[in-house]
Design a protein around this motif. Structure first.
Motif, PDB file in Angstrom:
ATOM      1  N   GLY A 181       0.816  -1.210   0.000  1.00  0.00           N
ATOM      2  CA  GLY A 181       0.000   0.000   0.000  1.00  0.00           C
ATOM      3  C   GLY A 181       0.846   1.255   0.000  1.00  0.00           C
ATOM      4  O   GLY A 181       2.075   1.212   0.085  1.00  0.00           O
ATOM      5  N   THR A 182       0.180   2.400  -0.064  1.00  0.00           N
ATOM      6  CA  THR A 182       0.921   3.663  -0.133  1.00  0.00           C
ATOM      7  C   THR A 182       1.393   4.133   1.242  1.00  0.00           C
ATOM      8  O   THR A 182       2.418   4.794   1.344  1.00  0.00           O
ATOM      9  N   ARG A 183       0.652   3.790   2.299  1.00  0.00           N
ATOM     10  CA  ARG A 183       1.032   4.253   3.630  1.00  0.00           C
ATOM     11  C   ARG A 183       1.933   3.230   4.317  1.00  0.00           C
ATOM     12  O   ARG A 183       1.838   2.028   4.071  1.00  0.00           O
ATOM     13  N   THR A 184       2.794   3.720   5.190  1.00  0.00           N
ATOM     14  CA  THR A 184       3.744   2.850   5.881  1.00  0.00           C
ATOM     15  C   THR A 184       3.136   2.164   7.094  1.00  0.00           C
ATOM     16  O   THR A 184       3.770   1.295   7.686  1.00  0.00           O
ATOM     17  N   SER A 185       1.916   2.540   7.472  1.00  0.00           N
ATOM     18  CA  SER A 185       1.227   1.881   8.578  1.00  0.00           C
ATOM     19  C   SER A 185      -0.259   2.149   8.463  1.00  0.00           C
ATOM     20  O   SER A 185      -0.680   3.194   7.931  1.00  0.00           O
ATOM     21  N   LEU A 186      -1.059   1.213   8.959  1.00  0.00           N
ATOM     22  CA  LEU A 186      -2.495   1.449   9.048  1.00  0.00           C
ATOM     23  C   LEU A 186      -2.806   2.454  10.146  1.00  0.00           C
ATOM     24  O   LEU A 186      -3.789   3.183  10.067  1.00  0.00           O
ATOM     25  N   ILE A 187      -1.968   2.492  11.162  1.00  0.00           N
ATOM     26  CA  ILE A 187      -2.179   3.423  12.270  1.00  0.00           C
ATOM     27  C   ILE A 187      -1.856   4.844  11.807  1.00  0.00           C
ATOM     28  O   ILE A 187      -0.773   5.111  11.300  1.00  0.00           O
ATOM     29  N   ILE A 188      -2.833   5.740  11.986  1.00  0.00           N
ATOM     30  CA  ILE A 188      -2.615   7.144  11.621  1.00  0.00           C
ATOM     31  C   ILE A 188      -2.493   8.035  12.855  1.00  0.00           C
ATOM     32  O   ILE A 188      -2.073   9.184  12.754  1.00  0.00           O
ATOM     33  N   ASP A 189      -2.889   7.530  14.006  1.00  0.00           N
ATOM     34  CA  ASP A 189      -2.748   8.256  15.265  1.00  0.00           C
ATOM     35  C   ASP A 189      -2.494   7.233  16.367  1.00  0.00           C
ATOM     36  O   ASP A 189      -3.294   6.304  16.525  1.00  0.00           O
ATOM     37  N   PRO A 190      -1.346   7.350  17.054  1.00  0.00           N
ATOM     38  CA  PRO A 190      -0.345   8.419  17.057  1.00  0.00           C
ATOM     39  C   PRO A 190       0.368   8.587  15.702  1.00  0.00           C
ATOM     40  O   PRO A 190       0.387   7.679  14.880  1.00  0.00           O
ATOM     41  N   ARG A 191       0.956   9.755  15.532  1.00  0.00           N
ATOM     42  CA  ARG A 191       1.597  10.091  14.268  1.00  0.00           C
ATOM     43  C   ARG A 191       2.798   9.209  13.959  1.00  0.00           C
ATOM     44  O   ARG A 191       3.217   9.115  12.805  1.00  0.00           O
ATOM     45  N   ASN A 192       3.359   8.553  14.970  1.00  0.00           N
ATOM     46  CA  ASN A 192       4.507   7.679  14.705  1.00  0.00           C
ATOM     47  C   ASN A 192       4.086   6.333  14.119  1.00  0.00           C
ATOM     48  O   ASN A 192       4.928   5.493  13.814  1.00  0.00           O
ATOM     49  N   GLY A 193       2.779   6.121  13.958  1.00  0.00           N
ATOM     50  CA  GLY A 193       2.308   4.892  13.339  1.00  0.00           C
ATOM     51  C   GLY A 193       2.470   3.660  14.199  1.00  0.00           C
ATOM     52  O   GLY A 193       2.459   2.539  13.682  1.00  0.00           O
ATOM     53  N   ARG A 194       2.574   3.835  15.513  1.00  0.00           N
ATOM     54  CA  ARG A 194       2.806   2.712  16.426  1.00  0.00           C
ATOM     55  C   ARG A 194       1.692   2.627  17.474  1.00  0.00           C
ATOM     56  O   ARG A 194       1.099   3.644  17.856  1.00  0.00           O
ATOM     57  N   ILE A 195       1.402   1.410  17.934  1.00  0.00           N
ATOM     58  CA  ILE A 195       0.455   1.236  19.024  1.00  0.00           C
ATOM     59  C   ILE A 195       1.029   1.911  20.270  1.00  0.00           C
ATOM     60  O   ILE A 195       2.213   1.767  20.566  1.00  0.00           O
ATOM     61  N   PRO A 196       0.218   2.665  21.012  1.00  0.00           N
ATOM     62  CA  PRO A 196       0.734   3.347  22.204  1.00  0.00           C
ATOM     63  C   PRO A 196       1.292   2.361  23.228  1.00  0.00           C
ATOM     64  O   PRO A 196       0.956   1.174  23.214  1.00  0.00           O
ATOM     65  N   PRO A 197       2.141   2.830  24.132  1.00  0.00           N
ATOM     66  CA  PRO A 197       2.720   1.947  25.154  1.00  0.00           C
ATOM     67  C   PRO A 197       1.636   1.317  26.029  1.00  0.00           C
ATOM     68  O   PRO A 197       0.560   1.877  26.229  1.00  0.00           O
TER      69      PRO A 197
END
Length: 414
Positions: A137-153
């Motif tokens: 796909g075009t995006r580097t992650s499905l996560i758009i928030d947080p902006r770092n594209g990572r699941i929060p701690p």
């Protein structure tokens, strides 16, 4: 349902002509007895869906709601979390996408399995030739928030529970070949030829993932038991489809995912409040409403026996479905559980409509693992225990029961 689009030029011409007539007819005042405005569920071809201009008349139901109906799937593959390599990059460049697609294509047909007939050979049946690869796909992650594209701690409590579950699963593996040969599944554990003293100990909480024990069905994963993981669902390597059906005042979504672990989701749209907190359901309690052209689904009251990324009964999901074109549907979901994550997080996916004509015949998906495989696994374990008690075989606690469930040799425990 996994069939794709017809390439017929004749179908394209007929479909475009049909759309043109429908749009013209939509401007004419009609009585209730006259033919309704064609909805988006009319049998148009995939090519016309991709190329025809967006027409409002075709995106409304006959009773005036946005029409989300049809069979939808994601045509590209995007990781849930952003890989560290692209930490500050929300979108791939065209060159990066080409490079990743070439690397994935090189995996097809590659046979990296172990010696024929060995445990590793049997356990590694799900290799690269099995999966249905998609274009990156075009995006580097499905996560758009947080902006770092990572699941929060995770919260401290969630970290402690995850550590306890992992420690227990590693303890059950200690006397197996997996730990002896230091495979990834035993990462963090140690080898000890003596059967684990925790072999008969209950799991720290209701188990939803596999472990090295087959005392009963609950020792196997939800998928192996033909129980789905539930909501939200972001696709699997073996395919993921949604079939949306609307009626005045009601919406139903059928999920066809994995290897037969599908389910039917009927959504309450009458404005009533959620069920009392003491009533828990596998897919939660859903309440839907329209926010302009967007369908908003609020889901609470999940069962503690379900599991989404470690979240269970306190999971709260808010989904937003928006028709963005004749063949496109945007899906955005916000996920929160203050007992598991330090903040809420949001995922976005883009779905493509599939051909109604090509999928007019649909065979209900069946789950083979739970219906046939699991009883055999449990029976086999009892036979091993009897043989050991009679001095005819090794202690089952020293064998890799997890491999009977086709675990990947390089799949680490959660």
């Amino acid at each position: 349902m996994r069939e794709r689009f017809s390439g017929s030029i004749i179908t394209l011409v007929i479909s475009v002509a049909f759309i043109s007539v429908a749009v013209i007819a939509a401007t004419i005042t009609r009585t209730a007895a006259q033919a309704p405005v064609p909805s988006a569920t009319a049998p148009v071809s995939a090519e016309s869906l991709q190329t025809a201009p967006l027409q409002t008349a075709l995106l409304q139901t006959t009773w005036g709601e946005p029409d989300l109906q049809g069979i939808w799937t994601d045509e590209s593959e995007t990781p849930l979390q952003r890989p560290a390599k692209y930490a500050a990059q929300e979108f791939f460049t065209a060159a990066q996408r080409d490079e990743l697609d070439e690397a994935r294509a090189a995996l097809l047909g590659r046979d990296g399995r172990a010696e024929r007939g060995s445990e590793n050979d049997v356990a590694n049946g799900y290799n690269s030739a099995f999966w249905s690869w998609k274009r990156i796909g075009t995006r580097t992650s499905l996560i758009i928030d947080p902006r770092n594209g990572r699941i929060p701690p995770l919260t401290p409590a969630a970290q402690n529970m995850a550590a306890a579950e992992r420690e227990f699963r590693l303890a059950l593996l200690q006397a197996t070949e997996t730990c002896k040969t230091k495979m990834a599944t035993c990462r963090g554990g140690t080898y000890n030829p003596m059967p684990s003293p925790r072999s008969a100990e209950p799991h720290p909480r209701y188990s939803t993932a596999r472990m090295n024990r087959n005392d009963g069905p609950e020792d196997s994963s939800l998928a192996e038991r033909c129980l789905t993981g539930g909501l939200p669902e972001f696709g699997t390597p073996t395919g993921s489809f949604r079939r949306i059906v609307q009626t005045p005042g009601g919406i139903s979504i059928f999920y066809d995912v994995g290897q037969g672990q599908g389910w039917q989701w009927n959504i309450v749209m009458d404005g009533s409040p959620h069920l009392p907190a003491n009533i828990r359901q596998w897919y939660g309690d859903s309440r839907g409403h329209w926010d302009g052209d967007t369908l908003v689904l609020d889901v609470t009251n999940f069962s503690p026996k379900t599991d989404f990324q470690g979240s269970r009964e306190n999971l709260h999901v808010v989904e937003r479905w928006t028709r963005t074109g004749l063949s496109t549907l945007e899906y955005e979901v916000t996920i929160e559980d203050p007992t598991v994550w330090t903040k809420a997080w949001t995922v976005k996916e883009e779905f493509t409509r599939q051909s109604d004509r090509d999928n007019r015949l649909y065979t209900e998906p069946r789950c083979i693992e739970g219906n046939y495989g699991l009883p055999g696994i449990i029976h086999g374990r009892r036979m091993e225990e009897r043989a050991f008690a009679e001095g005819r075989g090794p202690d089952p606690a020293t064998r890799d029961a997890m491999k009977d469930g086709f675990i990947f040799d390089d799949e680490p425990l959660r």
